[in-house]
Structure formats: C-alpha cells, structure tokens
Design an enzyme around this catalytic site. Structure first.
Site, PDB file in Angstrom:
ATOM      1  N   ARG A   8       0.795  -1.009   0.067  1.00 24.87           N
ATOM      2  CA  ARG A   8       0.094   0.095   0.090  1.00 24.87           C
ATOM      3  C   ARG A   8       0.966   1.328  -0.142  1.00 24.87           C
ATOM      4  NH1 ARG A   8      -2.138  -3.540   3.576  1.00 24.87           N
ATOM      5  NH2 ARG A   8      -4.248  -4.230   3.224  1.00 24.87           N
ATOM      6  N   LYS A  44      -2.549  -1.589   7.382  1.00 28.33           N
ATOM      7  CA  LYS A  44      -4.157  -1.431   7.472  1.00 28.33           C
ATOM      8  C   LYS A  44      -4.658  -2.876   7.933  1.00 28.33           C
ATOM      9  CE  LYS A  44      -7.798  -0.568   4.363  1.00 28.33           C
ATOM     10  NZ  LYS A  44      -8.293   0.018   3.237  1.00 28.33           N
ATOM     11  N   HIS A  80      -2.110   2.998  -5.867  1.00 33.24           N
ATOM     12  CA  HIS A  80      -2.728   1.735  -5.449  1.00 33.24           C
ATOM     13  C   HIS A  80      -2.535   0.802  -6.547  1.00 33.24           C
ATOM     14  CE1 HIS A  80      -4.532  -0.904  -2.258  1.00 33.24           C
ATOM     15  NE2 HIS A  80      -5.461  -1.302  -3.464  1.00 33.24           N
ATOM     16  N   ARG A 136       0.133  -2.177  -5.991  1.00 31.20           N
ATOM     17  CA  ARG A 136      -0.527  -3.179  -5.267  1.00 31.20           C
ATOM     18  C   ARG A 136      -1.489  -4.215  -6.132  1.00 31.20           C
ATOM     19  NH1 ARG A 136      -1.062  -5.110   0.077  1.00 31.20           N
ATOM     20  NH2 ARG A 136      -3.120  -6.030   0.965  1.00 31.20           N
ATOM     21  N   HIS A 179      -3.060  -9.863   3.092  1.00 29.41           N
ATOM     22  CA  HIS A 179      -4.505 -10.202   3.161  1.00 29.41           C
ATOM     23  C   HIS A 179      -4.913 -11.152   4.023  1.00 29.41           C
ATOM     24  CE1 HIS A 179      -5.233  -7.907  -0.725  1.00 29.41           C
ATOM     25  NE2 HIS A 179      -6.077  -7.222   0.211  1.00 29.41           N
ATOM     26  N   TYR A 225      -9.608  -7.939  -6.173  1.00 29.55           N
ATOM     27  CA  TYR A 225      -8.903  -7.298  -7.112  1.00 29.55           C
ATOM     28  C   TYR A 225      -8.880  -8.060  -8.440  1.00 29.55           C
ATOM     29  CZ  TYR A 225      -6.540  -4.542  -3.313  1.00 29.55           C
ATOM     30  OH  TYR A 225      -6.399  -3.970  -2.292  1.00 29.55           O
TER      31      TYR A 225
END
Length: 305
Positions: free
Chosen positions: A145, A171, A252, A255, A278, A287
């Site tokens: 990120r 995050k 972004h 990523r 993740h 994604y």
C-alpha cells in the site's frame, strides 16, 4: 483503568486516517444538525435519514455517504447511546441511494507487468529516477500500500542476498504484530527490486531514517520522507514519460497490479496473500474480479480456446 486511558485505547482501535475521516464527518453532521434545529447526540432516526438524503441530493457519492453514516454510528456507540444508523429506516434509505446513484467506485487500473517494464525503461538516469525506480519496483513486487511504502525506514530493511522489509503496522495489522515481506533477487536486473533499492541507497547515501525521500527541483535530496500522495504522482509521471495514459493509474495501481498479474499467471491465492498480507481471500480476490480475469477465462473456455 482510568476512563481517559480507556478512551485513548479506543481511539487507537481505528487507523489514523479513519479517525480523521470520522472526526471531519462528525463535525459536518453536527453543523448540519445545528442549522436545522435538531440534536446531534443523541440524534434520532428521522434526523439521520434527512441528513443522508440531503447528502445524496447534493450529489455526494455512495462511498462518501457510507463513511459519514459510519462516523455518526461510531460517535453514538462511543458515547454509549443507541445507534440511529442501525435502524431499518436508515438501511432502507441507504439501499435507495445505492440504487439511484450507484455504488460503483472509480478504481484505478492495475499496473500490468508490460506497463511496469515500459515505465522503468523510460525513467531518467538521475537521482530522482533511481529513487522512482526503486519505489515502483519494490512497491509492485511487495504489493505495498502506498502508506506502507513511504513509511519504510532503513531500520526496517535487510539486504542480504534477498530483500526483507518489516512492516511494524499496516491497514490489516492494526494490533501492530508486524509483517515481513520477502523479495528475492531477479535474474532480470532491469526489473530487480533488490538491485534497484540497493543502487538507490548507495546513490543517495541514505544510512538511517526514511528510505524514500523528497528531492527538490534542483535534484538535491531532502530529509523529509515522501507522502502517500507522492506515490501516485510518481506512478503517474512515470506512466506519462513511457507514453501511457497517466489518468488510469494511482499509487494503489502497484499493489493491484501485482495481484492481478500474479493471478493471471496462475499463482495460487495463498501465495499471493503471503505477499499482500490479506487475511481474507474474498477481499484479495476482489482485485482479480475487478480486473476481469475470471470473466476472460470463462469466455475463452466457452469459445474453446
């Protein structure tokens, strides 16, 4: 435990960006309520419905309205008040806003491997060019990120054959347990993140503190680290230099570009998640869905290809 200390811990349960967004949203709601002669805390359901409706009529995006609704709910829960945003009437109005104004977000395109190479090849042989090469390649290979990327310090990095970068907090790791991203040396030195980072550190003589730093218009290195917004600007500038439309990319894109490229190459989800960090496969595969990879495979198979 003292109530004040408990409050401080409660604040830390949310990321700083979320706290700022909620604070701004609550201030806006409070001002709107005051203008209409109603109560902000506790607010009743009709007031919240009227506020959300006013936002929609003013042209606010669904995502923006959702954040403001969440901020109102959080403020009430923190104050130990009944949450008016959880009421059925509020859920119904949000559903209506979604149908009328849509939920679609303007997501930027993932940076594909072919575009990555073109951008790297087009970077100038300058100090800024070396920095941008290292930032883009490390950001892409590590599926960083943008906030994580600019937060990397020299003390977080180990260069010993391979590259190891320790993220103290991200995050998806709000408790600060940390994550180590491991990036191997590549045979293609032009696209090797390890080589690019080593060359940048040597050229800039960065020994401590922030790795990715600002460079002024005269090419002088500054001590101040890049901002998250700088990552987007660097990616866009590199795209434009390579003759690629910069409007489709943002920070972004690094990523999302790694995720979609790896998935397209047949890399298993668990291995992609080992890079991205993740916790949910469903979130990560979002994604892939956005890139249309599943749809493309289905159509080709339907045509026998």
């Amino acid at each position: 435990m003292r109530p004040k200390a408990a409050g401080e811990y409660a604040k830390q349960s949310r990321a700083a960006n979320t706290q700022r967004a909620y604070k701004a949203a609550w201030q806006e709601f409070s001002a709107w309520v005051a203008q209409h002669g109603a109560e902000a805390l506790p607010a009743d359901v009709p007031t919240v419905v009227a506020y959300l409706t006013a936002l929609a009529e003013a042209g606010a995006k669904y995502s923006t309205i959702s954040v403001k609704r969440a901020a109102i709910g959080a403020a009430h829960r923190t104050a130990r008040q009944n949450d008016p945003t959880a009421a059925e009437d509020v859920k119904l109005i949000m559903g209506g806003i979604a149908r009328k104004h849509g939920r679609a977000s303007t997501k930027k395109a993932p940076l594909a491997a072919e575009e990555l190479r073109r951008m790297i090849d087009a970077l100038p042989d300058t100090l800024a060019g070396q920095r941008d090469r290292a930032l883009i390649l490390v950001g892409w290979a590590g599926a960083f990120r943008r906030s994580e990327l600019v937060a990397v310090n020299v003390g977080h990095v180990r260069l010993n054959g391979e590259l190891k970068i320790t993220l103290p907090k991200s995050k998806t790791d709000q408790e600060g347990a940390g994550m180590v991203k491991v990036i191997p040396v590549l045979d293609d030195k032009t696209l090797c993140p390890v080589t690019a980072l080593r060359e940048w550190l040597d050229a800039a003589e960065v020994k401590s503190g922030a790795i990715f730093r600002q460079i002024d218009r005269w090419g002088n290195l500054r001590a101040r680290r890049l901002t998250a917004q700088s990552v987007a600007a660097i990616v866009k500038a590199a795209a434009e230099r390579a003759g690629i439309d910069p409007r489709q990319f943002a920070g972004h894109s690094l990523r999302s570009g790694f995720i979609t490229t790896a998935a397209s190459a047949g890399v298993e989800s668990r291995d992609i998640m080992a890079v991205t960090g993740h916790k949910s496969e469903a979130v990560m595969r979002g994604y892939i869905q956005d890139a249309g990879l599943g749809a493309k495979r289905a159509i080709k198979k339907a045509f026998g290809e």
